[in-house]
Design an enzyme around this catalytic site. Sequence first.
Site, PDB file in Angstrom:
ATOM      1  N   HIS A   1      -3.319   7.336   2.355  1.00  0.00           N
ATOM      2  CA  HIS A   1      -3.543   5.928   2.084  1.00  0.00           C
ATOM      3  C   HIS A   1      -5.053   5.774   2.573  1.00  0.00           C
ATOM      4  CE1 HIS A   1      -3.865   2.000   1.054  1.00  0.00           C
ATOM      5  NE2 HIS A   1      -3.454   1.480   2.350  1.00  0.00           N
TER       6      HIS A   1
ATOM      7  N   ASN B   1     -10.006  -0.126   0.079  1.00  0.00           N
ATOM      8  CA  ASN B   1      -8.498   0.065   0.090  1.00  0.00           C
ATOM      9  C   ASN B   1      -7.902  -0.541  -1.112  1.00  0.00           C
ATOM     10  OD1 ASN B   1      -5.705  -0.500   0.376  1.00  0.00           O
ATOM     11  ND2 ASN B   1      -6.028  -1.147   2.509  1.00  0.00           N
TER      12      ASN B   1
ATOM     13  N   CYS C   1       0.768  -1.341  -0.006  1.00  0.00           N
ATOM     14  CA  CYS C   1       0.117  -0.027   0.060  1.00  0.00           C
ATOM     15  C   CYS C   1       0.667   1.462  -0.140  1.00  0.00           C
ATOM     16  CB  CYS C   1      -0.992   0.039   1.162  1.00  0.00           C
ATOM     17  SG  CYS C   1      -2.049  -1.370   1.118  1.00  0.00           S
TER      18      CYS C   1
HETATM   19  O1  UT7 Z   1      -3.381  -1.084   3.647  1.00  0.00           O
HETATM   20  C1  UT7 Z   1      -2.622  -1.553   4.675  1.00  0.00           C
HETATM   21  C2  UT7 Z   1      -3.110  -0.979   5.798  1.00  0.00           C
HETATM   22  N1  UT7 Z   1      -4.427  -1.596   6.576  1.00  0.00           N
HETATM   23  C3  UT7 Z   1      -4.964  -0.967   7.370  1.00  0.00           C
HETATM   24  O2  UT7 Z   1      -4.687  -0.020   8.035  1.00  0.00           O
HETATM   25  C4  UT7 Z   1      -5.910  -1.854   8.091  1.00  0.00           C
HETATM   26  C5  UT7 Z   1      -5.862  -1.821   9.599  1.00  0.00           C
HETATM   27  N2  UT7 Z   1      -6.937  -2.415  10.177  1.00  0.00           N
HETATM   28  C6  UT7 Z   1      -8.341  -2.050  10.150  1.00  0.00           C
HETATM   29  O3  UT7 Z   1      -8.651  -1.255   9.566  1.00  0.00           O
HETATM   30  C7  UT7 Z   1      -9.231  -2.912  11.314  1.00  0.00           C
HETATM   31  O4  UT7 Z   1      -8.414  -3.413  12.309  1.00  0.00           O
HETATM   32  C8  UT7 Z   1     -10.420  -3.809  10.590  1.00  0.00           C
HETATM   33  C9  UT7 Z   1     -11.109  -2.809   9.820  1.00  0.00           C
HETATM   34  C10 UT7 Z   1      -9.526  -4.607   9.588  1.00  0.00           C
HETATM   35  C11 UT7 Z   1     -10.945  -4.512  11.546  1.00  0.00           C
HETATM   36  O5  UT7 Z   1     -11.644  -3.734  12.533  1.00  0.00           O
HETATM   37  P1  UT7 Z   1     -11.693  -4.101  14.263  1.00  0.00           P
HETATM   38  O6  UT7 Z   1     -12.385  -2.858  14.819  1.00  0.00           O
HETATM   39  O7  UT7 Z   1      -9.891  -4.022  14.356  1.00  0.00           O
HETATM   40  O8  UT7 Z   1     -12.120  -5.308  14.330  1.00  0.00           O
HETATM   41  P2  UT7 Z   1     -11.517  -6.863  14.728  1.00  0.00           P
HETATM   42  O9  UT7 Z   1     -10.541  -7.292  13.880  1.00  0.00           O
HETATM   43  O10 UT7 Z   1     -10.955  -6.560  16.310  1.00  0.00           O
HETATM   44  O11 UT7 Z   1     -12.848  -7.469  14.768  1.00  0.00           O
HETATM   45  C12 UT7 Z   1     -13.599  -7.407  15.907  1.00  0.00           C
HETATM   46  C13 UT7 Z   1     -14.869  -8.490  15.528  1.00  0.00           C
HETATM   47  C14 UT7 Z   1     -14.368  -9.813  15.537  1.00  0.00           C
HETATM   48  O12 UT7 Z   1     -15.647 -10.713  16.354  1.00  0.00           O
HETATM   49  P3  UT7 Z   1     -15.201 -11.209  17.645  1.00  0.00           P
HETATM   50  O13 UT7 Z   1     -13.986 -11.706  17.571  1.00  0.00           O
HETATM   51  O14 UT7 Z   1     -15.109  -9.843  18.713  1.00  0.00           O
HETATM   52  O15 UT7 Z   1     -16.384 -11.929  17.980  1.00  0.00           O
HETATM   53  C15 UT7 Z   1     -14.615 -10.437  14.251  1.00  0.00           C
HETATM   54  O16 UT7 Z   1     -14.671 -11.694  13.865  1.00  0.00           O
HETATM   55  O17 UT7 Z   1     -15.436  -8.085  14.027  1.00  0.00           O
HETATM   56  C16 UT7 Z   1     -15.599  -9.611  13.777  1.00  0.00           C
HETATM   57  N3  UT7 Z   1     -15.478  -9.080  12.108  1.00  0.00           N
HETATM   58  C17 UT7 Z   1     -16.372  -8.873  11.511  1.00  0.00           C
HETATM   59  N4  UT7 Z   1     -17.739  -8.750  11.685  1.00  0.00           N
HETATM   60  C18 UT7 Z   1     -18.625  -8.523  10.444  1.00  0.00           C
HETATM   61  C19 UT7 Z   1     -14.498  -8.933  11.288  1.00  0.00           C
HETATM   62  N5  UT7 Z   1     -14.745  -8.873  10.076  1.00  0.00           N
HETATM   63  C20 UT7 Z   1     -15.826  -8.537  10.159  1.00  0.00           C
HETATM   64  C21 UT7 Z   1     -16.976  -8.414   9.100  1.00  0.00           C
HETATM   65  N6  UT7 Z   1     -18.180  -8.385   9.187  1.00  0.00           N
HETATM   66  N7  UT7 Z   1     -16.503  -8.151   7.837  1.00  0.00           N
END
Ligand code: UT7
Length: 319
Positions: free
Chosen positions: A246, A276, A113
């Site tokens: 980004h 993204n 990225c």
């Molecule tokens: O381009 C390179 C740079 N990339 C980035 O900068 C991305 C950085 N990271 C992020 O943007 C965020 O971490 C995400 C958007 C990827 C995820 O958000 P989060 O608030 O960090 O969520 P999480 O990964 O901690 O997941 C929270 C919950 C989990 O459920 P449990 O384990 O708490 O029951 C996931 O399984 O959300 C669940 N989850 C979803 N639920 C519905 C993960 N993906 C999804 C989804 N729909 N698509």
Amino acid sequence: MAYSRIVGTGSYLPAQALSNQELESRIDTSDEWIFSRTGIRSRHVAAPDEKTSDLALNAARQALDAAGIEASEIDLIVVATTTPDMMFPSTAALLQHKLGIKGCAALDVQAVCTGFVYALAIADKFVSSGQCKCALVVGAEVFSRLLDWSDRRTCVLFGDGAGAVVLKRSDTPGILSTHLHADGSQSGILNVPGSVHNGEIHGRAFVYMDGPAVFKFAVKVLDEVCREALDANGLKGSDLDWLVPHQANIRIIQATADKLGLPRERIVTTVERQGNTSAASVPLALDAAVRDGRIQRGHKVMLEAVGGGMTWGAALLVF
Ligand code: UT7
């Protein structure tokens, strides 16, 4: 002192848009979850026969038109991509051929990225030093092909597209400075671990991301690298006219702007409709704001990005 200066921008998005609602019907997710966590409502997906070089070509032609420059004037092509058409030759060489030119230097840059910021930094050195007169710099991706469409943690986040700029030598600024970094010890938090061996893909050729770890890393290093760029030029965040970040997550983008003391109206965001697009996201956002007249000649603009590697970087420029 000689500078390189952006004299034209262009972009391209594949025709097919894929909304959060459509994803809801395929996997266990919701528009509410995706939008509230990331700011994404939809993204574009390339047609099966569209390659990265095709997306790049469309963006490049627009940038050349905007610059009023013939392809034959280009003497350097740098393409940032994580999804090249082939293992080799480079997508830049394939793009050169599609542009109907030959002979000029052409290379790909792989910094995921952060790729466009890396590519711009490389082209800037060639143009400002006088080694090249006119460079085409492209970020282009068909990231959808690296996604496991049953993995809701990653497939909702990414999209396809391309953005391009033309750089020419100038006596007035210009790209003021570029700042590039990498930390390979963090390769485990964002990667596609597959590799080719004996003509077969070994391991998983899908994106893996530890989202929360990447989020924390991104917020920290983007603030650091933007400050580094401002300090190098004796500027404050409030001196910027535009932040072109980004486009991974609206929360990361806003956190960076807040730390720089930059009001939200001065951030260019495309994440809602594009998701993204990896190396394409910064030039896509730049082109959007140039075309709708927000970014004007003389404006001070900060480009920044973070991605797999981990890599991160910033470019501070006068448009
Ligand atoms: O381009 C390179 C740079 N990339 C980035 O900068 C991305 C950085 N990271 C992020 O943007 C965020 O971490 C995400 C958007 C990827 C995820 O958000 P989060 O608030 O960090 O969520 P999480 O990964 O901690 O997941 C929270 C919950 C989990 O459920 P449990 O384990 O708490 O029951 C996931 O399984 O959300 C669940 N989850 C979803 N639920 C519905 C993960 N993906 C999804 C989804 N729909 N698509």
